[in-house]
Motif scaffolding. Sequence first.
Motif, mmCIF file in Angstrom:
data_model
loop_
_atom_site.group_PDB
_atom_site.id
_atom_site.type_symbol
_atom_site.label_atom_id
_atom_site.label_comp_id
_atom_site.label_asym_id
_atom_site.label_seq_id
_atom_site.Cartn_x
_atom_site.Cartn_y
_atom_site.Cartn_z
ATOM 1 N N SER A 7 4.560 8.999 13.579
ATOM 2 C CA SER A 7 4.663 7.567 13.886
ATOM 3 C C SER A 7 3.297 6.929 14.108
ATOM 4 O O SER A 7 3.163 5.709 14.009
ATOM 5 C CB SER A 7 5.557 7.338 15.107
ATOM 6 N N PRO A 14 -1.593 6.557 9.610
ATOM 7 C CA PRO A 14 -1.904 5.277 8.950
ATOM 8 C C PRO A 14 -0.728 4.792 8.098
ATOM 9 O O PRO A 14 -0.011 5.584 7.498
ATOM 10 C CB PRO A 14 -3.101 5.618 8.056
ATOM 11 N N LYS A 15 -0.550 3.494 8.055
ATOM 12 C CA LYS A 15 0.563 2.891 7.311
ATOM 13 C C LYS A 15 0.536 3.244 5.824
ATOM 14 O O LYS A 15 1.577 3.338 5.187
ATOM 15 C CB LYS A 15 0.580 1.367 7.492
ATOM 16 N N GLU A 16 -0.659 3.454 5.272
ATOM 17 C CA GLU A 16 -0.736 3.789 3.844
ATOM 18 C C GLU A 16 -0.140 5.168 3.532
ATOM 19 O O GLU A 16 0.092 5.493 2.368
ATOM 20 C CB GLU A 16 -2.171 3.698 3.304
ATOM 21 N N GLN A 64 2.851 5.980 4.610
ATOM 22 C CA GLN A 64 4.290 5.793 4.779
ATOM 23 C C GLN A 64 5.091 6.495 3.685
ATOM 24 O O GLN A 64 6.110 7.116 3.954
ATOM 25 C CB GLN A 64 4.635 4.294 4.793
#
Length: 120
Positions: free
Chosen positions: A28, A31-33, A35
Amino acid sequence: MNKINSHKDLKVWQESMILVEEIYRLTSNFPKEEQFGLISQMRRASISIPSNIAEGAGRNGYAEFIRFLYISLGSLSELETQVEISYRLKYSEENEIITNRIFFIKNMLSKLINKLKEDK
């Protein structure tokens, strides 16, 4: 081996469910990249472990159960590698709790497989 009432009675299934929760918490913060990359891979691998234990326990006979336990073992090894990758990429700090749980589950799966092979 005695017939189990439910896969939920198996300590290895219980421990692998805890591992799923730990992996979700760990990822969680990635990094968002990631995902659709490492986060998705790690979560799928962790989910595969208790899922295959459950599916194998629900099958007819030791041979099928053993086959699904081997699949769980493979997913666990995959997850172990992905956890290591997350450390190396500095997405997470080394997590002794997760590393120890992976090792513990590997041992339990191996022992269960060997026990089922003996009982066949």
